[in-house]
Design an enzyme around this catalytic site. Structure first.
Site, mmCIF file in Angstrom:
data_model
loop_
_atom_site.group_PDB
_atom_site.id
_atom_site.type_symbol
_atom_site.label_atom_id
_atom_site.label_comp_id
_atom_site.label_asym_id
_atom_site.label_seq_id
_atom_site.Cartn_x
_atom_site.Cartn_y
_atom_site.Cartn_z
ATOM 1 C CD GLU A 1 -91.592 -26.571 35.182
ATOM 2 O OE1 GLU A 1 -91.387 -25.384 34.891
ATOM 3 O OE2 GLU A 1 -92.381 -26.927 36.091
ATOM 4 C CD GLU B 1 -94.559 -23.966 32.152
ATOM 5 O OE1 GLU B 1 -94.487 -23.382 33.264
ATOM 6 O OE2 GLU B 1 -94.802 -25.170 32.023
#
Length: 453
Positions: free
Chosen positions: A162, A363
């Site tokens: 990320e 995720e």
């Protein structure tokens, strides 16, 4: 139904679970420093103890084995391995990851290692962090140390987690460590250096691990759901994913570090999107340098890792797109994130259409207000319903032929949730943050049974 070889897993990150922030020669990270400042993190919580996973290898692997997952995604703490970010190696840090990988393999659980999940070495922060054009070389050095040590046993790697968050939130909006608000010029340079770091790490992994290596990345996916099934709204949702800068009104104020095309296109299509070249070209290297840099940035990856949580409904608004009005009383999680399970279908669909790469959900989960009840159990029916909804939409995409290889539930444990501290709980396993006691929740047993079936 998913294929028999579909990979079921769970995930965590080093600073969020390891604790032992000052033990055995570990260096400081930007999060160690950020959590010391007032009004930055809820309750001034920090990751000093977290889940104390550093001292609980045996127990944590047992919990994973009883859960029945075949894969575990975790990250390496850069300053635990190289305290100053470059130079001297901390043998005790490497030994910890050695022992953890061996314990996972002994339990028949495949390690999926993420090299960087936000705990940037403080000593490199002082040298200019990702703004320093040497930063990709620092990351390459770190990657070489870790992969040399673990690459004989670890075959599945993710370079970076990320960057939208550690760049966008850490250096643009300033609500995550180290808490700055840099100019667009600086953000563009940091992005380019981050992409170079990714490419150099991929090259290192290929070189050391060889043909057995499977390499990808884990980026958050910004996804919209078409408000209706009209062609216009579906196109609006696609534009929301890959063309929001030009298709959103007042786009000059748009939070561009979170654009999917801004991060995914350079790696997978070998170029920055048109809006970057039109609006921000002067902030990038020369044409000749860009050509050289893209040879590294586009090092071949085997899969895309998608971190998927929430997304709005969107619709066509003339030549633009707009976010649809939410219904009154719409469902939200503990962090007030939208419950929007259809993003699992549309996100994987649009991503696969554009990039033609196998996908792992690296995720997915929700924050909840969980506690141990008087009967000693943790009744988190909301999490069970949430996961069921999202997985049904993932199954829908899988049935349509989208190449989805696996799913990593976030998170195995309640953990340090960055700026939210310990207020919100994402785990399948409840953690007492004073004692480290682990209590599997009802969702843990639900997920265990799902994997069995």
């Amino acid at each position: 139904m998913f294929n028999k070889d579909f990979l079921w897993g769970a995930a965590t990150a080093s600073y969020q679970v390891e604790g032992a922030a000052y033990d055995d020669g570990k260096g400081l990270s930007v999060w160690d420093m950020y959590t010391r400042q007032e009004d930055k993190v809820y309750n001034m919580d920090n990751g000093d103890f977290a889940c104390d996973s550093y001292n609980n290898i045996e127990d944590d692997v047992r919990i994973l084995k009883e859960l029945g997952v075949k894969a575990y995604r975790f990250s390496i703490s850069w300053p635990r391995v190289i305290p100053n970010g470059i130079g001297r190696i901390n043998e005790k840090g490497l030994t910890y990851y050695d022992q953890f990988v061996d314990a996972l393999l002994e339990a028949d659980i495949e390690p999926y290692v993420t090299l960087f999940h936000w705990d940037y070495p403080y000593e490199l922060y002082k040298k200019g962090q990702w703004l320093n054009d040497e930063s990709s070389n620092w990351f390459e050095e770190y990657a070489r140390v870790v992969v040399t040590r673990l690459g004989d046993r670890v075959k599945n790697w993710m370079t970076i987690n990320e960057p939208q968050c550690f760049i966008g939130l850490g250096y643009f909006t300033g609500i995550h460590a180290p808490g700055h608000q840099y100019s667009k010029f600086d953000i563009i340079r940091m992005t380019h250096n981050t992409l170079l770091a990714h490419g150099k790490a991929v090259k290192v992994i290929r070189e050391i691990v060889g043909k057995e290596a499977r390499v990808g990345f884990a980026f958050v996916a910004t996804i919209g759901i078409p408000n209706t099934l009209s062609e216009d709204d579906i196109e609006a949702a696609r534009d929301f994913m890959f063309n929001p800068f030009e298709k959103t009104k007042d786009h000059k104020e748009y939070n561009f570090p979170f654009d999917n095309d801004y991060w995914y296109d350079p790696i997978l299509l070998g170029k920055y999107p048109d809006w970057v070249m039109n609006e921000l070209r002067d902030y990038l290297p020369s044409e000749a340098q860009l050509e050289e840099d893209f040879k590294l940035i586009t090092e071949e990856v085997d899969f895309i890792g998608l971190n998927i949580y929430q997304g709005p409904r969107v619709e066509k608004d003339g030549e633009y797109i707009k976010v649809s009005k939410l219904p009154s009383g719409h469902a939200v999680t503990g962090l007030n994130w939208l419950v929007s399970e259809e993003i699992m279908y549309w996100g994987t669909k649009f991503m696969y259409e554009r990039y033609k790469k196998p996908i792992y959900i690296t995720e997915n989960g929700l924050s909840n207000k969980d506690w141990v009840a008087l009967d000693g159990k943790v009744h988190d029916e909301g999490r069970i319903d949430f996961l069921n909804r999202y997985l049904l939409q993932l199954e829908r995409a899988h049935k349509e032929g989208i190449d989805i290889r696996g799913y990593f539930q976030w998170s195995l444990f309640d953990n340090f949730e960055w700026a939210e501290g310990y207020k919100d709980r994402f785990g399948l396993v409840h953690v007492d943050f004073e004692t480290g006691t682990r209590t599997p929740k009802e969702s843990y047993y639900w997920y265990r049974d799902l994997i069995k079936e």
